[in-house]
Design a protein around this motif. Structure first.
Motif, PDB file in Angstrom:
ATOM      1  N   PHE A   4      32.370  28.250  43.456  1.00 52.65           N
ATOM      2  CA  PHE A   4      32.617  29.492  42.723  1.00 52.65           C
ATOM      3  C   PHE A   4      33.589  30.386  43.465  1.00 52.65           C
ATOM      4  N   GLU A   5      34.152  31.323  42.721  1.00 53.49           N
ATOM      5  CA  GLU A   5      34.864  32.440  43.343  1.00 53.49           C
ATOM      6  C   GLU A   5      34.149  33.717  42.971  1.00 53.49           C
ATOM      7  N   PHE A   6      34.002  34.592  43.935  1.00 51.71           N
ATOM      8  CA  PHE A   6      33.391  35.892  43.676  1.00 51.71           C
ATOM      9  C   PHE A   6      34.297  36.970  44.259  1.00 51.71           C
ATOM     10  N   HIS A   7      34.708  37.864  43.405  1.00 54.98           N
ATOM     11  CA  HIS A   7      35.565  38.965  43.862  1.00 54.98           C
ATOM     12  C   HIS A   7      35.322  40.136  42.930  1.00 54.98           C
ATOM     13  N   ASN A   8      34.641  41.141  43.433  1.00 53.53           N
ATOM     14  CA  ASN A   8      34.336  42.303  42.610  1.00 53.53           C
ATOM     15  C   ASN A   8      34.797  43.564  43.330  1.00 53.53           C
ATOM     16  N   PRO A   9      35.968  44.068  42.945  1.00 57.67           N
ATOM     17  CA  PRO A   9      36.566  45.176  43.696  1.00 57.67           C
ATOM     18  C   PRO A   9      36.101  46.566  43.272  1.00 57.67           C
ATOM     19  N   THR A  10      35.155  46.664  42.338  1.00 59.93           N
ATOM     20  CA  THR A  10      34.749  48.000  41.871  1.00 59.93           C
ATOM     21  C   THR A  10      33.982  48.757  42.951  1.00 59.93           C
ATOM     22  N   ARG A  11      34.380  49.991  43.171  1.00 62.37           N
ATOM     23  CA  ARG A  11      33.665  50.858  44.106  1.00 62.37           C
ATOM     24  C   ARG A  11      32.533  51.558  43.358  1.00 62.37           C
ATOM     25  N   LEU A 253      27.399  38.537  40.502  1.00 64.87           N
ATOM     26  CA  LEU A 253      26.717  38.042  41.700  1.00 64.87           C
ATOM     27  C   LEU A 253      25.707  36.950  41.382  1.00 64.87           C
ATOM     28  N   ILE A 254      24.761  37.229  40.489  1.00 61.10           N
ATOM     29  CA  ILE A 254      23.708  36.232  40.251  1.00 61.10           C
ATOM     30  C   ILE A 254      24.233  35.047  39.446  1.00 61.10           C
TER      31      ILE A 254
END
Lengths: 385, 385
Positions: A4-11, A253-254
């Motif tokens: 998988f790739e996980f990239h969540n840039p939200t602050r 994430l999950i």
């Protein structure tokens, strides 16, 4: 575990009295459009607080984004953005307002007919205006993901789209902003977050221990906080847990590294488009029936769900599965949310109408095994009568 | 739940055969420095794979970053970066290599004596070179956070620093890269991730249901996977769970909105600096003793930990707490990791030596209540004899 790739840039800016942080979060030179829904944003004082935080910035406003935001409404916002050369979109509201804002962010810079964005699931988005959000209704997770759903009234089509350009730059999550929500909205939010979690959890095992534990933790939390969340509107701690849980239920994430289902959502979308039933309420209609029809392919995870989430550990496998599905149904009904189509006066005709819509939208191979064809969707909908 | 901000921009690329993705992840024009530790990176073929993925880019290499990376070594890398005008740092290794790379990233652009970065905990970092990582040793979580620890050999000082500019742009996590690690390193990694989780969980309750459930899920996962992780090096699924768990144990998520302890780490750092004991092993020495000494202020969470993580639900409160601490100690010892200073030939003299170091480094008010002064650190260390 799958790759998988996980990239969540939200602050995420979380907590009481955090709306004032907007002043640091939005560029000083930004030409801002505030997007919101109904009158409550004004009435509760949230809009006034937002305006104050934005200070001397150039600000315009666009209200009236409806639940299940429509292409027709959103295109008026797109015209405003283009005409006024606005360059920062601030959504103040719940999932519908944020989803609508995502559409506007992409559509305003789209070279062509913007409905193509929905038709192609967002794959054709090349650029988007930056978005921030002030969340007032915990439910959809849109405040920390890159997806959205938009409805075209003219054709009763409700389509999802996503693109990494649509992650909000920031989301302000102040749980006290939920104190004034009607109990029905809180109940809807609990169910929405619950089913989001289930869609990414209740499939088949891939030895993803962490993702399973996290999903189970979200489900357990929602079950624990549901009674005070509905009964005690100003219980800050409970609302804080609801807000953060709903965000984590759909921020990628999950779902990273595991199979995902989403058939309940796809069937539910058609129920909303045809009969205007609240999104979360359509999920409560479809999920228990779907779990029952899919009990064989979901067997291992249903047993894990029964044991770890509902502490159902005795009886035959099928008895435990039946009990877990009944507990799920009971949880929704206990929140005042029906799990039978008959509660909305819908019968066999509705089943056929939904099937026609599913076919029209190409939803003929749903679920984690792509084995929910129209015949199986019919069985699911019949089980929900 | 406390107010918090959460923003973690690191992109995770997770799974088998993912090193080749470096070609898309690093700008084509980058002047790259690959940083690594000992000979294993070359021997296992990982470095060759990395070099191949980087293709025609300008690449230099800096090996020999030691466990507990030293200022003395890292400053040589800083000189190389400056002399060759390198602009992208790629760490290939475990937590020590990544921590060291973070120091180099900040030090290379620092206007002054770079040791000040450690002395001021990173608050004085104004810019940093971009970093990517290829993780080969799951343990510290440095691949998805903004913190690091650096040691100055000359003064035996081991100091942490952090800054949002130090988040890796990406981290490539290929679990199969861990197959060749010695069993001791895997055991260390399990303990490291376990104690990272405990430091953010075992404090006092703030009604943060989700964070608690997530932390408990990480602990349960580590306990479940520990035996196969050590016994079966090429069990991909187990190593995948270890790798992702260790990352999630220290990426800011479970610590958001809750009190944090970190006294075990601060005392442990001094044991490493003085006696060169592996980082994780110092944590196993300190934690059980600390939990015992702090059992009153941690009472509510210790009882929750006992029940949910170890299924200890009968007996008096103190009996349950004692049993949970014993289970923790037994877990570490079962991995071949001692929990007594005597196992390293250390006695009362060492206690006093550590206390002098704590005093010298201003570590006189540790823990979530800042109530671990030198007298209490002495009690903890004496309980670890």
């Amino acid at each position: 575990m799958k790759n998988f790739e996980f990239h969540n840039p939200t602050r995420i800016v979380f907590g009481a009295e955090t709306v004032g942080r907007l002043d640091q979060l939005i560029p000083a030179q930004a030409r801002v459009l505030i997007l919101y829904g109904g009158a409550s944003a004004e009435k509760t004082g949230t809009l006034a607080e937002v305006r104050q935080a934005l200070g001397q910035r150039s600000v315009q406003e666009f209200g009236g984004i409806e639940p299940n935001p429509s292409y027709e409404t959103l295109m008026r916002a797109v015209q405003l953005v283009r005409a006024e050369q606005l360059d920062f979109l601030l959504a103040v509201g719940g999932g519908s307002v944020i989803d609508g804002t995502k559409f506007v962010a992409a559509a305003a810079l789209y070279d062509g007919e913007p409905w193509e964005i929905a038709e192609q699931g967002g794959a054709n988005i090349r650029q988007a205006l930056p978005i921030g959000t002030v969340l007032t209704l915990p439910a959809t997770g849109s405040e920390m993901n890159s997806g959205a759903v938009v409805t075209r009234k003219a054709t009763q089509a409700k389509l999802p789209f996503r693109n990494a350009l649509l992650y909000p730059r920031f989301s302000v999550l102040d749980p006290s902003k939920t104190f004034t929500l009607p109990a029905k909205q809180i109940a809807n939010g609990l169910v929405d977050a619950y089913v989001h979690t289930i869609e990414q959890y209740l499939t088949y095992p891939v030895q993803a221990h962490v993702q399973d534990r996290f999903a189970e933790g979200l489900l357990q939390t929602l079950i624990e906080i549901a009674p005070p969340a509905v009964a005690t509107p100003d219980d800050y701690a409970t609302r804080a847990n609801l807000m953060w849980t709903a965000t984590l239920a759909l921020n990628g994430l999950i779902g990273a590294g595991v199979p995902q289902d989403w058939a309940t959502h796809m069937i539910g979308h058609e129920l909303t488009a045809l009969y205007d039933i609240d999104h979360a309420r359509t999920l409560a209609l479809v999920l228990p029936a779907l779990l029952d029809v899919q009990r064989d392919s979901k067997r291992a995870k249903l047993l894990q769900y029964a044991a770890r989430v509902w502490d159902i550990r005795s009886g035959s496998e099928d008895e435990r599965i039946t009990a877990a599905i009944a507990s799920t149904r009971h949880f929704f009904e206990g929140l005042g949310i029906p799990t039978r189509l008959s509660a909305y006066g819908l019968g066999p005709d509705a089943v056929e109408a939904v099937l026609r819509q599913l076919q029209a939208h190409g939803m003929t191979a749903l679920g984690e095994h792509r084995d929910i064809d129209l015949a199986r969707s019919r069985r699911i909908l019949q089980a929900a009568l």
